[in-house]
Design a protein around this motif. Structure first.
Motif, PDB file in Angstrom:
ATOM      1  N   ILE A  97     -40.526   2.726  36.090  1.00 12.85           N
ATOM      2  CA  ILE A  97     -40.815   4.152  36.208  1.00 12.85           C
ATOM      3  C   ILE A  97     -40.566   4.601  37.632  1.00 12.85           C
ATOM      4  N   LEU A  98     -40.314   5.898  37.773  1.00 18.32           N
ATOM      5  CA  LEU A  98     -40.200   6.523  39.085  1.00 18.32           C
ATOM      6  C   LEU A  98     -41.553   7.135  39.419  1.00 18.32           C
ATOM      7  N   MET A  99     -42.197   6.633  40.463  1.00 17.36           N
ATOM      8  CA  MET A  99     -43.529   7.106  40.844  1.00 17.36           C
ATOM      9  C   MET A  99     -43.413   7.997  42.065  1.00 17.36           C
ATOM     10  N   HIS A 100     -43.954   9.221  41.966  1.00 20.97           N
ATOM     11  CA  HIS A 100     -43.908  10.161  43.089  1.00 20.97           C
ATOM     12  C   HIS A 100     -44.840   9.690  44.193  1.00 20.97           C
ATOM     13  N   THR A 101     -44.378   9.803  45.426  1.00 16.52           N
ATOM     14  CA  THR A 101     -45.172   9.314  46.562  1.00 16.52           C
ATOM     15  C   THR A 101     -46.400  10.159  46.833  1.00 16.52           C
ATOM     16  N   LYS A 102     -46.459  11.385  46.291  1.00 19.10           N
ATOM     17  CA  LYS A 102     -47.585  12.279  46.570  1.00 19.10           C
ATOM     18  C   LYS A 102     -48.612  12.295  45.440  1.00 19.10           C
ATOM     19  N   ASN A 103     -48.592  11.269  44.574  1.00 17.45           N
ATOM     20  CA  ASN A 103     -49.616  11.119  43.531  1.00 17.45           C
ATOM     21  C   ASN A 103     -49.663  12.324  42.600  1.00 17.45           C
ATOM     22  N   LYS A 104     -48.488  12.850  42.239  1.00 14.38           N
ATOM     23  CA  LYS A 104     -48.459  14.009  41.346  1.00 14.38           C
ATOM     24  C   LYS A 104     -48.772  13.622  39.902  1.00 14.38           C
ATOM     25  N   VAL A 105     -48.431  12.383  39.516  1.00 10.98           N
ATOM     26  CA  VAL A 105     -48.688  11.886  38.166  1.00 10.98           C
ATOM     27  C   VAL A 105     -49.541  10.633  38.282  1.00 10.98           C
ATOM     28  N   PHE A 106     -50.557  10.524  37.426  1.00 12.26           N
ATOM     29  CA  PHE A 106     -51.518   9.424  37.538  1.00 12.26           C
ATOM     30  C   PHE A 106     -50.871   8.093  37.161  1.00 12.26           C
ATOM     31  N   TYR A 107     -51.085   7.095  38.004  1.00 12.58           N
ATOM     32  CA  TYR A 107     -50.675   5.713  37.730  1.00 12.58           C
ATOM     33  C   TYR A 107     -51.731   4.792  38.310  1.00 12.58           C
ATOM     34  N   ASN A 108     -52.210   3.869  37.491  1.00 15.73           N
ATOM     35  CA  ASN A 108     -53.246   2.943  37.928  1.00 15.73           C
ATOM     36  C   ASN A 108     -52.716   1.524  37.784  1.00 15.73           C
ATOM     37  N   SER A 162     -47.370   9.132  33.098  1.00 16.59           N
ATOM     38  CA  SER A 162     -45.996   8.751  33.446  1.00 16.59           C
ATOM     39  C   SER A 162     -45.226   8.168  32.274  1.00 16.59           C
ATOM     40  N   GLY A 163     -45.908   7.842  31.162  1.00 16.50           N
ATOM     41  CA  GLY A 163     -45.239   7.268  29.997  1.00 16.50           C
ATOM     42  C   GLY A 163     -45.002   5.775  30.089  1.00 16.50           C
ATOM     43  N   LEU A 164     -45.597   5.104  31.067  1.00 14.25           N
ATOM     44  CA  LEU A 164     -45.357   3.676  31.264  1.00 14.25           C
ATOM     45  C   LEU A 164     -45.819   2.857  30.065  1.00 14.25           C
ATOM     46  N   ARG A 165     -46.976   3.182  29.527  1.00  8.78           N
ATOM     47  CA  ARG A 165     -47.505   2.432  28.382  1.00  8.78           C
ATOM     48  C   ARG A 165     -46.575   2.565  27.181  1.00  8.78           C
ATOM     49  N   ALA A 166     -46.121   3.791  26.897  1.00  8.87           N
ATOM     50  CA  ALA A 166     -45.220   4.012  25.761  1.00  8.87           C
ATOM     51  C   ALA A 166     -43.901   3.266  25.949  1.00  8.87           C
ATOM     52  N   LEU A 167     -43.393   3.245  27.161  1.00  6.19           N
ATOM     53  CA  LEU A 167     -42.142   2.543  27.441  1.00  6.19           C
ATOM     54  C   LEU A 167     -42.299   1.038  27.267  1.00  6.19           C
ATOM     55  N   ARG A 168     -43.422   0.509  27.684  1.00 11.72           N
ATOM     56  CA  ARG A 168     -43.657  -0.928  27.505  1.00 11.72           C
ATOM     57  C   ARG A 168     -43.797  -1.274  26.032  1.00 11.72           C
ATOM     58  N   TYR A 169     -44.473  -0.424  25.266  1.00 10.51           N
ATOM     59  CA  TYR A 169     -44.563  -0.657  23.820  1.00 10.51           C
ATOM     60  C   TYR A 169     -43.170  -0.707  23.199  1.00 10.51           C
ATOM     61  N   ALA A 170     -42.342   0.274  23.546  1.00  6.37           N
ATOM     62  CA  ALA A 170     -41.013   0.373  22.926  1.00  6.37           C
ATOM     63  C   ALA A 170     -40.115  -0.793  23.321  1.00  6.37           C
ATOM     64  N   ARG A 171     -40.204  -1.256  24.543  1.00  3.99           N
ATOM     65  CA  ARG A 171     -39.274  -2.272  25.030  1.00  3.99           C
ATOM     66  C   ARG A 171     -39.751  -3.697  24.799  1.00  3.99           C
ATOM     67  N   GLU A 172     -41.064  -3.897  24.694  1.00  5.81           N
ATOM     68  CA  GLU A 172     -41.587  -5.261  24.647  1.00  5.81           C
ATOM     69  C   GLU A 172     -42.122  -5.688  23.288  1.00  5.81           C
ATOM     70  N   VAL A 173     -42.492  -4.740  22.423  1.00  8.74           N
ATOM     71  CA  VAL A 173     -43.078  -5.096  21.132  1.00  8.74           C
ATOM     72  C   VAL A 173     -41.983  -5.056  20.075  1.00  8.74           C
TER      73      VAL A 173
END
Length: 765
Positions: free
Chosen positions: A41-52, A161-172
């Motif tokens: 994923i592309l993560m914005h440096t100013k924390n515009k979208v939540f990523y943990n 950011s859609g990271l969870r959905a992308l991991r589901y699609a690519r890894e499961v």
């Protein structure tokens, strides 16, 4: 009509988003590429979208492991259903063929008798014809099942950011469409950008939409096989629509991060959100899991549905549950049997569970009745104190051990595919060893703290419980927690026997430990080491509770928040937005001074100098006195009325105990017996004060070196004369030699120095 309008709005949102994507250029320097598993994923440096980052270790990796197992179980269940269906149809066909054959035999026998035809030829024709046609008609569903199993559809209701959905699609493997929702426009833009970054497979399977998750799930009932809820905070607002969105036999994955609420810090808030009242015991984190499960069950029951927990875990700073949802009005009636209230003693660690309901079976009928109670007396039978009541909580099993074993073997087999394989393996290993039918747990250290005794080792205590004929295990929630089906009187008997071998000092009579130890044990504990005192993981030396993978491990800031100096203790010096913003005082070290609000709910204040004047002792500095009060567990602040005043919610006996400890270190001269200071110092302090400097010993203004009490702007600062009054020599001490009216009027004696001669009236004779 509602569905059409929503569809038009979604299409308009999609077209608008596409236009904005084409018009607005993307500055690559503002983004950082984060790789997790097979997704990027592309993560914005100013924390515009939540990523943990914390969630990768236990949350997302564990969700992928459970999702793989769900797809496998779903396929097995479908094949078993098809085989049962085919067997049922075969039985029906065989029964119908036997009836048809008997009818044909009877008809042929009658015809033979009437026409005197050849029996063999007629019999063969009658037997072969109908049976072959029936077998052919039944053979078609056996080869080609009528209902094919489609790939599961997954809904990620709060995608960011859609990271969870992308991991589901690519890894499961075997997954179908993944729909990623978010109500935030910036998050949807980021999600679509990340979908393109992950190539054609992600573009074919993942779909991002701008929508309110609650409305979307309500308008798509029973359409998704898996619904994943991972909000920032409480999921309570999404549960009602989520239980309606899952198909029969589907799975709901739900996370709750509002642990302060669920663990009892704000009991009334927990009740308003989840319908249960929490208790602040050592088991509060497991109770949080069971409160969340009870809340999901309550929402499901409104639609004649019920849940079956597959896996429930408490990790780091949140709880996450995996439940399957089914529809059955008859099975829903068992819900009161799965819920219980909790009675917790305020003096010791004794707790009791009160089931909501019970069943009475007579012949073939079952009646559902209220549960018998109370299970606990008015006063605790162990220490004599009162009980607090909490709940209702889910008291049925929170794990399916068959699922846990399968997931554990799957993670072990595919360990290279999980970035956090070690931590998942440790958690699942501990869960696999838990007693599934024992809700909540005890803390061995708390038991010993109640009795003020040394603690036996966990192996010795486990052995005593096992030798008494009961079961015992650990818990994944707390490394010091112990689950056991032994009643509390047996637990306390074991501790009484331990104290007999390891005596303790006498305690005050009103203490809970004194009341417990005053009773003789009915059970004589056997502390010889039992064979099963170590779990399988302990025997094999498998790690069960791993340390945090990095410093400052914990929850991150909500998207859009600016990292300031007060967040450094949570996020570390290298914060999310690259550089720390010190607008709030330019203080580089957030741990140096803890900022606290003044004690606004404390009326009046104390003067430290007055306290010392009463005791005739030297005065401690304000910082030292503040630190002592803070270490004692109370609040303290200054007051705008007096620079030497201190407001505190500490009672006066605590204040005087602190001063007594100070005088012990700084002795004073003997005072007359009738003085107040003598009476105060004659008593021994019950509290041993700690004068080491505390973080919050300085106020905000002091920490930032802001002036709080400014000097008077000029000399002789004070009230002036009423209008029309004449300034005379007696006013000079108040108003100064240069008076308000410009020059002094000395009509009353023409005395140039008012302080030199005091003007008096002549003594009348």
């Amino acid at each position: 009509m509602g569905g059409g309008i929503n569809g038009v709005e979604e299409n308009n949102n999609d077209t608008q988003m596409k236009k904005e994507e084409t018009t607005e250029p993307v500055d690559v320097n503002e983004f950082v590429i984060i790789k997790e598993g097979e997704a990027e994923i592309l993560m914005h440096t100013k924390n515009k979208v939540f990523y943990n980052k914390t969630q990768v270790v236990n949350n997302r990796d564990l969700s992928i492991a459970v999702l793989r197992e769900f797809i496998s179980k779903r396929k097995e269940e479908h094949e078993a259903w098809l085989s049962r269906k085919v067997k049922t149809e075969k039985v029906l066909v065989e029964n119908s063929s036997e009836l048809a054959t008997e009818d044909k035999h009877s008809e042929s026998a009658n015809r033979i008798e009437e026409s005197n035809a050849e029996p063999e030829f007629a019999g063969d024709m009658c037997e072969d014809g109908p049976s072959s046609t029936l077998e052919e008609s039944v053979s078609t569903p056996e080869v080609k099942p009528q209902q094919e199993l489609k790939p599961p559809r997954v809904l990620e209701a709060l995608s960011a950011s859609g990271l969870r959905a992308l991991r589901y699609a690519r890894e499961v493997e075997g997954i179908g469409q993944v729909v990623a929702l978010d109500i935030d426009k910036v998050s949807v833009e980021a999600c679509r950008r990340n979908i393109k970054l992950n190539g054609s497979l992600a573009c074919a399977k993942v779909e991002s939409q701008l929508a309110d998750a609650r409305v979307y799930m309500l308008t798509h009932p029973k359409e998704f096989d898996v619904v994943d809820l991972d909000p920032y905070g409480s999921p309570a607002a999404f549960l009602d629509s989520a239980v309606q969105c899952v198909v029969d036999g589907g799975m709901l994955m739900c996370t709750a991060t509002d642990m302060a609420v669920l663990c009892g810090a704000n009991g009334e808030v927990c009740y308003s959100k989840y319908g249960s009242y929490p208790l602040r015991g050592k088991y509060c984190h497991e109770m949080a899991l069971r409160i969340l499960l009870a809340s999901i069950e309550s929402h499901a029951n409104r639609y004649k549905r019920y849940i079956v927990p597959v896996l429930s875990v408490q990790m780091d700073f949140y709880v996450r549950v995996f439940v399957r949802i089914y529809t059955s009005a008859s099975a829903m009636k068992n819900t009161p049997l799965k819920l219980s209230y909790v009675f917790q003693c305020i003096g010791c660690d004794s707790f009791h569970l009160q089931p909501l309901g019970r069943t009475v079976t007579k012949n073939s009928s079952t009646r559902y009745l209220p549960g018998f109670g109370p299970v606990a007396p008015q006063d605790c039978s162990d220490c004599g104190k009162k009980f607090c009541m909490g709940g209702p909580i889910w008291s049925a099993p929170i794990h399916d051990q068959e699922w846990v074993t399968s997931i554990l073997s799957g993670v072990k087999f595919l360990k290279d595919l999980y970035p956090a394989c070690d931590r998942i393996f440790a958690i699942l290993t501990t869960i696999s060893e838990e007693l599934p039918d024992v809700p909540l747990f005890l803390s061995l250290h708390n038991l010993c703290a109640t009795l003020k005794c040394t603690s036996p080792s966990a192996v010795i205590f486990r052995s005593a419980v096992l030798n008494a004929g009961y079961r015992i295990s650990g818990t994944h929630v707390n490394p010091l927690g112990l689950k056991s089906d032994a009643p509390m009187n047996v637990i306390w008997d074991i501790m009484r026997c331990w104290v007999k071998n390891h005596p303790v000092k006498a305690q005050p009579v009103d203490q809970a430990g004194s009341a417990i130890l005053a009773k003789e044990p009915e059970l004589q504990a056997n502390f010889t080491r039992a064979f099963a005192s170590l779990s399988k993981a302990q025997a094999k030396k498998v790690a069960r509770f791993l340390p945090n993978p990095e410093k400052h491990w914990g929850p991150k800031l909500r998207a859009g928040r600016t990292v300031t100096s007060k967040h450094v203790s949570l996020l570390g010096p290298k914060a999310l937005n690259g550089s720390i913003n010190h607008e709030e005082g330019n203080e580089p070290d957030a741990k140096r001074h803890k900022m606290e609000e003044p004690a606004s709910d404390v009326p009046l204040f104390l003067s430290l100098h007055n306290l010392c004047a009463t005791l005739k002792c030297t005065s401690p500095s304000a910082v030292i006195f503040r630190s002592a009060v803070l270490h004692a567990g109370y609040r303290i602040s200054g007051t705008h009325v007096n620079p030497l005043g201190l407001k505190s919610d500490a009672p006066m006996n605590v204040i005087w105990d602190i001063m007594r400890c100070w005088v012990k270190n700084h002795p004073v001269k003997a005072q007359p017996a009738d003085q107040a200071g003598s009476a105060i110092l004659a008593k021994e302090p019950e509290l041993q004060a700690n004068f080491s400097r505390a973080f919050a010993s300085l106020s905000k203004a002091q920490a930032k070196k802001v002036a709080r009490f400014l000097p008077n702007p000029e000399k002789h600062w004070g009230p002036k004369l009423r209008a029309g009054r004449t300034v005379t020599s007696k006013h000079v001490s108040l108003l100064g030699p240069i008076a308000l009216n410009g020059s002094m009027n000395h009509e009353e004696g023409h005395e140039p120095d008012a302080k030199r001669h005091k003007i008096e009236e002549p003594a009348s004779i």
